[in-house]
Scaffold this motif. Structure first.
Motif, PDB file in Angstrom:
ATOM      1  N   ASP A   1     -60.587 -23.747 -32.104  1.00  0.00           N
ATOM      2  CA  ASP A   1     -59.180 -22.718 -32.103  1.00  0.00           C
ATOM      3  C   ASP A   1     -59.684 -21.283 -31.528  1.00  0.00           C
ATOM      4  OD1 ASP A   1     -57.552 -24.677 -33.013  1.00  0.00           O
ATOM      5  OD2 ASP A   1     -56.995 -23.453 -34.651  1.00  0.00           O
ATOM      6  N   ALA A   2     -61.045 -20.854 -32.098  1.00  0.00           N
ATOM      7  CA  ALA A   2     -61.538 -19.584 -31.694  1.00  0.00           C
ATOM      8  C   ALA A   2     -61.618 -19.401 -30.123  1.00  0.00           C
ATOM      9  CB  ALA A   2     -62.792 -19.236 -32.513  1.00  0.00           C
ATOM     10  N   ASP A   3     -62.282 -20.584 -29.774  1.00  0.00           N
ATOM     11  CA  ASP A   3     -62.387 -20.572 -28.319  1.00  0.00           C
ATOM     12  C   ASP A   3     -61.243 -20.713 -27.475  1.00  0.00           C
ATOM     13  OD1 ASP A   3     -64.268 -21.108 -26.030  1.00  0.00           O
ATOM     14  OD2 ASP A   3     -63.782 -23.061 -25.992  1.00  0.00           O
ATOM     15  N   ARG A   4     -60.180 -21.330 -28.001  1.00  0.00           N
ATOM     16  CA  ARG A   4     -59.086 -21.514 -27.223  1.00  0.00           C
ATOM     17  C   ARG A   4     -58.387 -20.204 -27.283  1.00  0.00           C
ATOM     18  NH1 ARG A   4     -57.303 -27.719 -28.955  1.00  0.00           N
ATOM     19  NH2 ARG A   4     -58.759 -28.512 -27.271  1.00  0.00           N
ATOM     20  N   LEU A   5     -58.360 -19.583 -28.415  1.00  0.00           N
ATOM     21  CA  LEU A   5     -57.722 -18.272 -28.440  1.00  0.00           C
ATOM     22  C   LEU A   5     -58.312 -17.250 -27.410  1.00  0.00           C
ATOM     23  CD1 LEU A   5     -57.183 -17.837 -32.153  1.00  0.00           C
ATOM     24  CD2 LEU A   5     -55.331 -18.087 -30.531  1.00  0.00           C
ATOM     25  N   ASP A   6     -59.527 -17.282 -27.110  1.00  0.00           N
ATOM     26  CA  ASP A   6     -60.471 -16.499 -26.302  1.00  0.00           C
ATOM     27  C   ASP A   6     -59.925 -16.602 -24.735  1.00  0.00           C
ATOM     28  OD1 ASP A   6     -62.418 -14.139 -26.288  1.00  0.00           O
ATOM     29  OD2 ASP A   6     -63.518 -15.690 -24.939  1.00  0.00           O
ATOM     30  N   ALA A   7     -59.464 -18.134 -24.691  1.00  0.00           N
ATOM     31  CA  ALA A   7     -58.921 -18.338 -23.119  1.00  0.00           C
ATOM     32  C   ALA A   7     -57.488 -17.659 -22.936  1.00  0.00           C
ATOM     33  CB  ALA A   7     -58.940 -19.683 -22.999  1.00  0.00           C
ATOM     34  N   ILE A   8     -56.550 -17.240 -23.819  1.00  0.00           N
ATOM     35  CA  ILE A   8     -55.456 -16.962 -23.891  1.00  0.00           C
ATOM     36  C   ILE A   8     -55.227 -15.549 -23.995  1.00  0.00           C
ATOM     37  CG2 ILE A   8     -54.601 -19.335 -23.738  1.00  0.00           C
ATOM     38  CD1 ILE A   8     -53.606 -18.800 -26.882  1.00  0.00           C
ATOM     39  N   GLY A   9     -54.088 -14.809 -23.840  1.00  0.00           N
ATOM     40  CA  GLY A   9     -53.751 -13.640 -24.107  1.00  0.00           C
ATOM     41  C   GLY A   9     -54.289 -12.544 -23.109  1.00  0.00           C
TER      42      GLY A   9
ATOM     43  N   ILE B   1     -51.490 -17.061 -33.821  1.00  0.00           N
ATOM     44  CA  ILE B   1     -52.258 -16.263 -32.964  1.00  0.00           C
ATOM     45  C   ILE B   1     -52.082 -16.610 -31.472  1.00  0.00           C
ATOM     46  CG2 ILE B   1     -54.371 -15.073 -32.313  1.00  0.00           C
ATOM     47  CD1 ILE B   1     -55.489 -15.091 -35.090  1.00  0.00           C
ATOM     48  N   ALA B   2     -52.061 -17.973 -31.523  1.00  0.00           N
ATOM     49  CA  ALA B   2     -51.854 -18.485 -30.024  1.00  0.00           C
ATOM     50  C   ALA B   2     -50.409 -18.337 -29.685  1.00  0.00           C
ATOM     51  CB  ALA B   2     -52.109 -19.962 -30.198  1.00  0.00           C
ATOM     52  N   LEU B   3     -49.206 -18.419 -30.590  1.00  0.00           N
ATOM     53  CA  LEU B   3     -47.931 -18.326 -30.007  1.00  0.00           C
ATOM     54  C   LEU B   3     -47.984 -17.050 -29.676  1.00  0.00           C
ATOM     55  CD1 LEU B   3     -44.930 -19.252 -29.837  1.00  0.00           C
ATOM     56  CD2 LEU B   3     -44.820 -18.527 -32.425  1.00  0.00           C
ATOM     57  N   GLU B   4     -48.354 -15.799 -30.400  1.00  0.00           N
ATOM     58  CA  GLU B   4     -48.206 -14.522 -29.861  1.00  0.00           C
ATOM     59  C   GLU B   4     -49.110 -14.137 -28.573  1.00  0.00           C
ATOM     60  OE1 GLU B   4     -50.177 -10.142 -30.998  1.00  0.00           O
ATOM     61  OE2 GLU B   4     -49.641 -11.316 -32.589  1.00  0.00           O
ATOM     62  N   ARG B   5     -50.196 -14.936 -28.170  1.00  0.00           N
ATOM     63  CA  ARG B   5     -50.827 -14.760 -26.813  1.00  0.00           C
ATOM     64  C   ARG B   5     -50.140 -15.557 -25.861  1.00  0.00           C
ATOM     65  NH1 ARG B   5     -57.405 -14.313 -28.577  1.00  0.00           N
ATOM     66  NH2 ARG B   5     -56.827 -12.681 -30.298  1.00  0.00           N
ATOM     67  N   HIS B   6     -49.673 -16.565 -26.157  1.00  0.00           N
ATOM     68  CA  HIS B   6     -48.873 -17.459 -25.305  1.00  0.00           C
ATOM     69  C   HIS B   6     -47.769 -16.906 -24.656  1.00  0.00           C
ATOM     70  CE1 HIS B   6     -47.221 -21.434 -23.513  1.00  0.00           C
ATOM     71  NE2 HIS B   6     -45.844 -20.894 -23.842  1.00  0.00           N
ATOM     72  N   ASN B   7     -47.088 -15.971 -25.761  1.00  0.00           N
ATOM     73  CA  ASN B   7     -45.810 -15.391 -25.153  1.00  0.00           C
ATOM     74  C   ASN B   7     -46.394 -13.968 -24.229  1.00  0.00           C
ATOM     75  OD1 ASN B   7     -43.968 -17.147 -26.281  1.00  0.00           O
ATOM     76  ND2 ASN B   7     -43.991 -15.816 -28.272  1.00  0.00           N
TER      77      ASN B   7
END
Length: 185
Positions: free
Chosen positions: A90-98, A162-168
């Protein structure tokens, strides 16, 4: 990735030492920069941890995280599962978005000399691992082929939030990009 992992780990029942090592070492030798060789990173991480007298069970867990963290086109089943992998993934995926993910995406696209956008080249949403790794598609396509898919592939509650916020944020970026490309408001 490390900061994201520590943030997510607070809400999970995990070995934070394994999470920290997995986050710090997951890209120690990214296969993208080693002719696609996926064995380099795990091997270097194992050697590094062994040299620093890390317990063998911790080493094996961290190596399994490194071997199983990658997106690889998103169409492959993970061969290993653990709560620690879920956090680091999840941390790695979050780093890829936003915002950081957008910056990374265009940096890598520039490094690979890819076009920013070509409306005649449609995103390929059903790539095999080999096709994904060999893709030369424009950078904007990567949003559809990977980045916008990550929100629905998160493992943890904190990661999903966190992903939802960065996705948006990325959707807003794409809207602005297309407005500028097309010369519209």
């Amino acid at each position: 990735v490390y900061n994201n992992a520590l943030l997510i780990a607070k809400d999970e029942n995990v070995d934070e030492f394994v999470v920290a090592l997995g986050a710090l070492l997951h890209d120690i030798a990214d296969s993208k920069f080693h002719d696609g060789d996926e064995t380099v990173g795990p091997r270097i991480a194992r050697e590094f941890l062994f040299k620093h007298n890390v317990d063998s069970k911790v080493i094996e867990h961290v190596v399994l995280i490194i071997e199983n963290i990658s997106f690889k086109g998103g169409n492959e089943d993970q061969k290993f599962k653990s709560a620690e992998l879920n956090v680091v993934q999840d941390a790695d995926r979050l780093d890829a978005i936003g915002a950081i993910g957008i910056a990374r995406c265009f940096n890598y696209g520039g490094f690979k000399n890819r076009a920013i956008y070509n409306p005649d080249i449609q995103p390929n949403l059903n790539m095999s691992k080999a096709e994904y790794k060999a893709s030369h598609a424009p950078t904007i396509n990567h949003f559809y082929e990977k980045l916008l898919l990550l929100k629905d592939r998160m493992n943890t509650i904190t990661g999903k939030k966190i992903a939802l916020e960065r996705h948006n944020y990325m959707l807003g970026f794409l809207k602005q990009f297309y407005n500028e490309w097309n010369g519209t408001l």
